[in-house]
Structures are given as C-alpha cells and as structure tokens.
Design a protein around this motif. Structure first.
Motif, PDB file in Angstrom:
ATOM      1  N   VAL A 116      33.453 -26.599   8.127  1.00 38.91           N
ATOM      2  CA  VAL A 116      32.437 -26.789   8.934  1.00 38.91           C
ATOM      3  C   VAL A 116      31.334 -25.292   8.504  1.00 38.91           C
ATOM      4  CG1 VAL A 116      33.313 -28.370  10.494  1.00 38.91           C
ATOM      5  CG2 VAL A 116      33.253 -25.560  10.824  1.00 38.91           C
ATOM      6  N   ASP A 117      29.984 -25.565   8.647  1.00 43.61           N
ATOM      7  CA  ASP A 117      29.027 -24.335   8.571  1.00 43.61           C
ATOM      8  C   ASP A 117      29.161 -23.551   9.938  1.00 43.61           C
ATOM      9  OD1 ASP A 117      28.228 -24.949   5.903  1.00 43.61           O
ATOM     10  OD2 ASP A 117      27.419 -26.882   6.875  1.00 43.61           O
ATOM     11  N   HIS A 118      29.538 -24.375  11.032  1.00 46.03           N
ATOM     12  CA  HIS A 118      29.562 -23.493  12.352  1.00 46.03           C
ATOM     13  C   HIS A 118      30.558 -24.065  13.220  1.00 46.03           C
ATOM     14  CE1 HIS A 118      25.630 -21.625  11.419  1.00 46.03           C
ATOM     15  NE2 HIS A 118      25.114 -22.782  10.839  1.00 46.03           N
ATOM     16  N   ASP A 119      31.298 -23.225  13.736  1.00 44.02           N
ATOM     17  CA  ASP A 119      32.194 -23.484  14.672  1.00 44.02           C
ATOM     18  C   ASP A 119      31.754 -22.930  16.059  1.00 44.02           C
ATOM     19  OD1 ASP A 119      34.621 -23.959  16.130  1.00 44.02           O
ATOM     20  OD2 ASP A 119      36.007 -23.587  14.446  1.00 44.02           O
ATOM     21  N   ILE A 120      31.519 -23.904  17.045  1.00 41.82           N
ATOM     22  CA  ILE A 120      30.930 -23.338  18.354  1.00 41.82           C
ATOM     23  C   ILE A 120      31.494 -23.814  19.231  1.00 41.82           C
ATOM     24  CG2 ILE A 120      28.572 -23.439  19.526  1.00 41.82           C
ATOM     25  CD1 ILE A 120      27.287 -24.405  16.691  1.00 41.82           C
ATOM     26  N   ILE A 121      31.894 -22.852  20.223  1.00 39.96           N
ATOM     27  CA  ILE A 121      32.444 -23.456  21.565  1.00 39.96           C
ATOM     28  C   ILE A 121      31.301 -23.822  22.697  1.00 39.96           C
ATOM     29  CG2 ILE A 121      33.843 -22.603  23.453  1.00 39.96           C
ATOM     30  CD1 ILE A 121      35.025 -20.389  21.405  1.00 39.96           C
ATOM     31  N   ALA A 157      26.449 -17.210  20.523  1.00 41.26           N
ATOM     32  CA  ALA A 157      25.433 -17.648  21.572  1.00 41.26           C
ATOM     33  C   ALA A 157      24.209 -18.235  20.793  1.00 41.26           C
ATOM     34  CB  ALA A 157      24.821 -16.261  22.213  1.00 41.26           C
ATOM     35  N   SER A 158      23.818 -17.840  19.459  1.00 37.61           N
ATOM     36  CA  SER A 158      22.775 -18.478  18.846  1.00 37.61           C
ATOM     37  C   SER A 158      23.032 -18.500  17.311  1.00 37.61           C
ATOM     38  CB  SER A 158      21.518 -17.747  18.903  1.00 37.61           C
ATOM     39  OG  SER A 158      21.624 -16.332  19.504  1.00 37.61           O
ATOM     40  N   PRO A 159      23.957 -19.572  16.879  1.00 40.90           N
ATOM     41  CA  PRO A 159      24.139 -19.752  15.604  1.00 40.90           C
ATOM     42  C   PRO A 159      22.889 -20.217  14.588  1.00 40.90           C
ATOM     43  CG  PRO A 159      25.108 -21.549  16.925  1.00 40.90           C
ATOM     44  CD  PRO A 159      24.532 -20.559  17.816  1.00 40.90           C
ATOM     45  N   GLN A 160      22.827 -19.617  13.573  1.00 40.86           N
ATOM     46  CA  GLN A 160      21.673 -20.233  12.627  1.00 40.86           C
ATOM     47  C   GLN A 160      22.073 -21.343  12.067  1.00 40.86           C
ATOM     48  OE1 GLN A 160      18.991 -17.765  12.332  1.00 40.86           O
ATOM     49  NE2 GLN A 160      20.209 -17.384  14.283  1.00 40.86           N
ATOM     50  N   ILE A 161      21.655 -22.498  12.648  1.00 36.53           N
ATOM     51  CA  ILE A 161      21.943 -23.818  12.149  1.00 36.53           C
ATOM     52  C   ILE A 161      20.868 -24.265  11.362  1.00 36.53           C
ATOM     53  CG2 ILE A 161      22.779 -26.122  12.891  1.00 36.53           C
ATOM     54  CD1 ILE A 161      23.800 -24.891  15.275  1.00 36.53           C
ATOM     55  N   LYS A 162      21.344 -25.056  10.592  1.00 37.91           N
ATOM     56  CA  LYS A 162      20.010 -25.817   9.558  1.00 37.91           C
ATOM     57  C   LYS A 162      20.545 -27.246   9.689  1.00 37.91           C
ATOM     58  CE  LYS A 162      19.410 -22.408   5.794  1.00 37.91           C
ATOM     59  NZ  LYS A 162      20.298 -21.885   4.848  1.00 37.91           N
ATOM     60  N   LYS A 163      19.370 -27.994   9.523  1.00 37.68           N
ATOM     61  CA  LYS A 163      19.321 -29.488   9.554  1.00 37.68           C
ATOM     62  C   LYS A 163      20.518 -29.815   8.438  1.00 37.68           C
ATOM     63  CE  LYS A 163      16.656 -33.684   9.032  1.00 37.68           C
ATOM     64  NZ  LYS A 163      15.584 -34.313   8.581  1.00 37.68           N
ATOM     65  N   GLN A 186      23.518 -29.386   8.304  1.00 40.22           N
ATOM     66  CA  GLN A 186      24.757 -28.818   8.114  1.00 40.22           C
ATOM     67  C   GLN A 186      25.925 -29.405   9.088  1.00 40.22           C
ATOM     68  OE1 GLN A 186      23.677 -24.578   9.049  1.00 40.22           O
ATOM     69  NE2 GLN A 186      24.214 -24.114   6.968  1.00 40.22           N
ATOM     70  N   ARG A 187      27.041 -29.064   8.821  1.00 44.43           N
ATOM     71  CA  ARG A 187      28.112 -29.578   9.384  1.00 44.43           C
ATOM     72  C   ARG A 187      28.726 -28.658  10.674  1.00 44.43           C
ATOM     73  NH1 ARG A 187      32.392 -33.689   7.144  1.00 44.43           N
ATOM     74  NH2 ARG A 187      30.486 -34.893   7.403  1.00 44.43           N
ATOM     75  N   ILE A 188      28.671 -29.035  11.609  1.00 42.74           N
ATOM     76  CA  ILE A 188      29.160 -28.114  12.763  1.00 42.74           C
ATOM     77  C   ILE A 188      30.206 -28.622  13.524  1.00 42.74           C
ATOM     78  CG2 ILE A 188      26.872 -27.518  13.250  1.00 42.74           C
ATOM     79  CD1 ILE A 188      26.534 -29.214  15.752  1.00 42.74           C
ATOM     80  N   ARG A 189      31.002 -27.980  14.015  1.00 41.45           N
ATOM     81  CA  ARG A 189      32.111 -28.505  15.049  1.00 41.45           C
ATOM     82  C   ARG A 189      31.673 -27.806  16.393  1.00 41.45           C
ATOM     83  NH1 ARG A 189      38.630 -27.534  14.225  1.00 41.45           N
ATOM     84  NH2 ARG A 189      39.382 -28.475  15.985  1.00 41.45           N
ATOM     85  N   LEU A 190      31.760 -28.841  17.328  1.00 41.41           N
ATOM     86  CA  LEU A 190      31.466 -28.381  18.923  1.00 41.41           C
ATOM     87  C   LEU A 190      32.741 -28.447  19.486  1.00 41.41           C
ATOM     88  CD1 LEU A 190      27.994 -30.299  19.098  1.00 41.41           C
ATOM     89  CD2 LEU A 190      28.391 -27.890  18.550  1.00 41.41           C
ATOM     90  N   ARG A 191      33.181 -27.532  20.329  1.00 41.87           N
ATOM     91  CA  ARG A 191      34.286 -27.685  21.155  1.00 41.87           C
ATOM     92  C   ARG A 191      33.965 -27.496  22.463  1.00 41.87           C
ATOM     93  NH1 ARG A 191      39.076 -25.490  17.919  1.00 41.87           N
ATOM     94  NH2 ARG A 191      38.279 -24.753  15.890  1.00 41.87           N
ATOM     95  N   PHE A 192      33.746 -28.642  23.141  1.00 43.19           N
ATOM     96  CA  PHE A 192      33.402 -28.518  24.557  1.00 43.19           C
ATOM     97  C   PHE A 192      34.776 -28.298  25.269  1.00 43.19           C
ATOM     98  CE2 PHE A 192      30.078 -31.515  22.521  1.00 43.19           C
ATOM     99  CZ  PHE A 192      29.167 -31.144  23.267  1.00 43.19           C
ATOM    100  N   ILE A 193      34.507 -27.422  26.466  1.00 44.59           N
ATOM    101  CA  ILE A 193      35.387 -26.916  27.292  1.00 44.59           C
ATOM    102  C   ILE A 193      34.565 -27.204  28.900  1.00 44.59           C
ATOM    103  CG2 ILE A 193      37.037 -25.373  28.288  1.00 44.59           C
ATOM    104  CD1 ILE A 193      36.967 -24.018  25.466  1.00 44.59           C
TER     105      ILE A 193
END
Ligand code: C2O
Ligand code: CU
Length: 440
Positions: free
Chosen positions: A152-157, A198-204, A206-213
């Motif tokens: 993934v391009d960004h791994d975000i909690i 806090a502020s990942p530089q995401i591009k349209k 791109q693949r992201i992983r969202l880890r909701f808690i």
C-alpha cells in the motif's frame, strides 16, 4: 495538532537472530497527564491523560511473532495497568488488575514482556477504572505487521473517539454517572477521528490501508467512508478469507476494521446518526497517480484453531439489567449493580462463567435480554460468530443489538484467567463482567 513519538520496531540489525527469542531493548511507556487541543479553538485545552506525552499514545509496531518488552511507568494519580487488547497473549501479561496482576500504583512501574502471535490491528489501553482512564485518553495502537504485508502507498490508523466536554473545553469528570451506566453509557458531545500519521500526502488512485479502531468508551459508530474504492480485509485484527465489499460499517467500542482501497477523491469519514451524517474527519488527496486497478488480495492468514463443533460444550451467556429492567427495580440503581450476566453482577472470585479444559471448543449462545446494545469482549482469544458469517470472520468483540441473540464458537486454548465483559465501559463499571478459566 497532535504530536507523538513514533516507535517503529526495527530488527534489521539482528537478522541472524531467530525472531521469537529476540527481545528488543525495552520500550518505555509512561502514563501521565497531558493537555491537548482537541477543539479547533486553540485556547481551549482539554486536560487529558496520555502515554509518553500524548493521547493516543505512541503506536507500538511489531512484526508477527516478535517479542516486546514494555516498561510501563505510572505517573497519574490513580493506580493503573495496561491491557493489550486482542492479542493472544501470555495470561500474566494481560494487564487486568485483580485477575492477572496487581495494580500499578502511582510512581510505580510494571514490566510487560510478550510475543505477538498474530498480525493485525490491535490496541492497548488502561484496564483499571477503564471507564475513567480510557475516557481520559490512556490508549494507543498496537500494530503487528504481516510477514509479507500487502503493498500500500499509505498505512493509516484511524482512531474513532468521542469526548464529553464542558463549555470551556475541559473534560466532564462525571465518569460514574448512574443514568449513563443504566442506558447507553457515557456518550460524548464531541466526536472526531485522529489519524496516524496525522497528514499523509495521499494522491488520487493511490492504494491506502485504513485501520479503524473505536477507542470510545461507549459509543457505537456506524460509519460512512467516501472517496475510496476497495474492500474490508480484516475485523478485530483477523484477516477475512475473502475480502468483503465496504458497506454498513459499524464499529462497536474496541472493535477494529481494516480496509484496503484506492482513493478516488478526498476521503471523508462520517458518523451516521438519526439526524443525518456527522462529519468526523477527512484525508485530503492532492495530485494524481496512474490508475493501477490491482485486485485486493486477502491478507495472509493467522493460525487460529478451528472449532471442534461436534464435541463442543454448549453454554449460554445472558445479558440482563439496565434501565426499565426488573434488576433495576430491585435496587440495582442504588447499589451500582446495574447489569448482570446470568444473574451475577460483577466478578465472583470463586465462580467464573466457566472453567474450560485447554483446547475445549464451546458454542456460546449470547442472549441480549436487555433494551440496550452491548459489545461483548473476551480476553486472550478470538471467536467465530456462527450467524450470518459467510466470510468466516473472527472477532474479539461482538456487538449485540437490544434483544438480539447470537451464537459464537471459540476454542479455549490459551491457559489462564480471562476477562469476559461488555466493552461499553460504563456497563463494565456497573456489573457487566465475568471471567473464564482455561486449564493447562
Ligand atoms: Cu479492551 Cu477488557 O478490554
Ligand atoms: Cu453493555
């Protein structure tokens, strides 16, 4: 702006040492008061508690199978302890005062050392007066990376939380409100997401992983996430055999959902309420990456024993009590014994819900005989919901709507004494807890 120190597990220098026996230098985790700007109005600070100077505390990131040493130091003015939620942990490291350890008094410390057998999204939080200490901010993420993590391009909690604030921005300190306890628990008047980073530089594209808690003490969050195209790949840390389409996302307290998706625009997260959507947070998207449209593969699986359904022990766990129930009429409101499991309110030292032989499978009928929802959490194990579960998900916390019944199957193979309780912490505070014992 929430700042926090990052502690990323690095084992690169010790490649030759077998992972399971290598203990990293101890990780210091200190609970202490913090002052945070939760509201956008910067003059209004909220007095909270955090780990290592912030809430959420530092993200503890490990590789599957790795061992960690955490030196916990308590610098708040109440006894505390740290529970590693969802980890199939060694019982004496589970962090439950009165069951697996003594409380850690102010200015004292406790050394936790444990291995993480499963990859996934977990979290840690105080397990002493949790209805107060979690509400004050004593929690953080514990992320266990797969042996071969998906690209993934960004791994975000994505921490999802609510707070009950006074007009001046301070925390409402009425943590044991009897009315809240007898109803849906302590529901905040302010809710938002906190992202890590806090502020990942995401591009349209791109693949992201969202880890909701969901780290809220009591609130259930039905969520809508827009701006992405993807799949749910795990619940409560445990991968799905077949990733699911994203719909009807509901996070009960303590639950996690992992999503892998491609961005199609700004990512917006809304809480769905009866008055319409309430905005919780967004991740901006800037610039554009080429469309890749790669399939979303299942995550590599964790090795959880499948239940032996033929020889399963059959049990029932009945939730009772709350406002308008006979238990309340009989004095529960006066004594604080608002909720019960199978007629028993609070912990009985001698009588667990059940004593299991190691490896025993049980099928448990969860019966919500109340007018309120509950989020039932079992320590040290994951279990399999048996109704409407085509994807074979495993859970450590399950939501039961008012008057709902659900069956779960669990292999009790982790020896020790394990708490079984409602993770709506106001309900736990007022009696909805018991424990099980698994023999060796
Ligand atoms: Cu998240 Cu008994 O805990
Ligand atoms: Cu409950």
């Amino acid at each position: 702006m929430i700042t926090r120190r990052h502690f990323i597990a690095t084992s690169a220098v010790l490649m030759a040492v077998p992972k399971l026996t290598f203990a990293k230098a101890p990780f210091e985790l200190t609970a202490a008061p913090v002052s945070m700007s939760l509201l956008s109005d910067n003059d209004k600070k909220t007095d909270l508690w955090g780990y290592n100077g912030s809430t959420p505390g530092p993200t503890i990131r490990m590789k599957k199978g790795e061992m960690v040493n955490v030196n916990f130091e308590n610098k708040v003015n109440q006894p505390s302890a740290v529970h590693w939620h969802g980890i199939r942990i060694d019982n004496k490291m589970d962090g439950v005062p009165g069951l697996t350890q003594d409380v850690v008094k102010p200015n004292q410390s406790f050394d936790y050392a444990f291995t993480v057998p499963d990859a996934g999204t977990y979290w840690y939080h105080s397990h002493n007066r949790s209805w107060e200490q979690v509400e004050r901010g004593l929690y953080g993420a514990l992320i266990v990376d797969e042996e071969n993590p998906p690209h993934v391009d960004h791994d975000i909690i994505v921490f999802v939380d609510d707070w009950s604030l006074n007009n001046d921005g301070t925390l409402n300190k009425d943590f044991e409100n009897r009315h809240d306890q007898a109803h849906d628990g302590r529901l905040g008047n302010f809710a938002k997401t906190v992202f890590e980073p806090a502020s990942p530089q995401i591009k349209k594209n791109q693949r992201i992983r969202l880890r909701f808690i969901n780290v809220a003490t009591d609130r259930i969050f039905p969520l809508e996430v827009s701006g992405i195209k993807g799949k749910v790949v795990a619940y409560d840390g445990m991968p799905l055999g077949i990733p699911e389409t994203i719909k009807d996302l509901v996070l009960a307290p303590a639950q996690r959902i992992d999503i892998i998706a491609d961005t199609i625009g700004e990512v917006n997260i809304d809480l769905l309420t009866s008055d319409g959507p309430h905005h919780l947070g967004s991740l901006g998207v800037e610039g554009e990456a080429p469309i890749r449209d790669l399939p979303i593969e299942p995550l590599e699986s964790n090795k959880i024993l499948s239940p032996n359904m033929k020889n399963a022990t059959k049990l029932e766990l009945r939730m009772e009590g709350g406002a308008m129930s006979s238990r309340m009429m009989m004095g529960g409101m006066m004594t604080g014994n608002v909720w019960a499991f199978n007629g028993q309110s609070g912990m009985s030292e001698k009588k667990p819900f059940h004593r299991f032989k190691q490896g025993e499978t049980a099928i448990i009928d969860l019966v919500n005989d109340t007018r309120f929802a509950h989020a039932i959490h079992l320590h040290g194990h994951h279990f399999q919901p048996l109704d409407n579960n085509e994807s074979g998900m495993l859970r450590d916390t399950i939501l039961l709507e008012p008057e709902e019944k659900q069956k779960i199957a669990c292999v009790f193979n982790n020896p020790g004494k394990w708490l079984l309780h409602c993770h709506m912490l106001a309900h736990q505070a007022s009696g909805m807890k018991t424990w099980v014992e698994v023999g060796t």
